[in-house]
Design an enzyme around this catalytic site. Structure first.
Site, PDB file in Angstrom:
ATOM      1  N   ASP A 236       0.848  -1.075   0.057  1.00 38.37           N
ATOM      2  CA  ASP A 236      -0.031  -0.055  -0.017  1.00 38.37           C
ATOM      3  C   ASP A 236       0.778   1.161   0.188  1.00 38.37           C
ATOM      4  O   ASP A 236       2.222   1.180  -0.192  1.00 38.37           O
ATOM      5  CB  ASP A 236      -0.839  -0.255   1.186  1.00 38.37           C
ATOM      6  CG  ASP A 236      -0.081  -0.132   2.438  1.00 38.37           C
ATOM      7  OD1 ASP A 236       1.000   0.221   2.497  1.00 38.37           O
ATOM      8  OD2 ASP A 236      -0.799  -0.347   3.589  1.00 38.37           O
ATOM      9  N   ALA A 237       0.289   2.442   0.303  1.00 40.72           N
ATOM     10  CA  ALA A 237       1.117   3.509   0.116  1.00 40.72           C
ATOM     11  C   ALA A 237       2.289   3.983   1.220  1.00 40.72           C
ATOM     12  O   ALA A 237       3.099   4.422   1.021  1.00 40.72           O
ATOM     13  CB  ALA A 237       0.212   4.919   0.200  1.00 40.72           C
TER      14      ALA A 237
END
Length: 143
Positions: free
Chosen positions: A17-18
């Site tokens: 994810d980020a």
């Protein structure tokens, strides 16, 4: 022959994810890749089984525990262990480690189904016996 197969896998941006943490569903992808390589090491190509034997494998159920996160650039060791074998299915236990840290583990039931490639009945995927050669190869691993 060893009863536990292990495969190394690197964590890439696409797996995270980020924040650079592996998205939980990606562990199922890692487990799938390890199962495919396990079958290859036993001498079986899933594509050849589909084309020559008219069978393929589908996941019937999963039960997964997520314990610790993996992160970008980690090198995982993903294992496959046969726990139970039937005529048309098998129960596998899989784990993902980063070094000594257990990250995720799960039981995955894999079913052997008839492959109706190119047919309008493709969605039927009826259970069928695993190919005899695969059954023979797995028998020494069957607890």
């Amino acid at each position: 022959m060893t009863t536990v197969f292990k495969r190394e896998m690197r964590i890439y941006w696409e797996d995270t994810d980020a924040g650079g943490v592996v998205f939980y569903a990606n562990y199922l992808k890692f487990f799938e890749r390890a199962r495919t390589e396990w079958l290859r090491e036993l001498g079986f190509s899933q594509e050849l089984m589909r084309l020559q034997d008219g069978v393929m494998f589908v996941v019937g159920s999963t039960q997964t525990r997520y314990l610790r996160p993996a992160r970008l650039d980690d090198l995982l060791q993903v294992s496959v262990e046969l726990r139970e074998m039937g005529r048309a299915s098998m129960l596998l236990f899989q784990q993902a480690f980063c070094g000594e840290r257990l990250l995720a583990e799960g039981e995955i039931r894999i079913a052997c189904v008839k492959s109706q490639s190119g047919s309008a009945q493709h969605s039927d995927l009826l259970p069928t016996r695993m190919p005899a050669a695969l059954t023979r190869a797995l028998e020494p691993l069957n607890p």
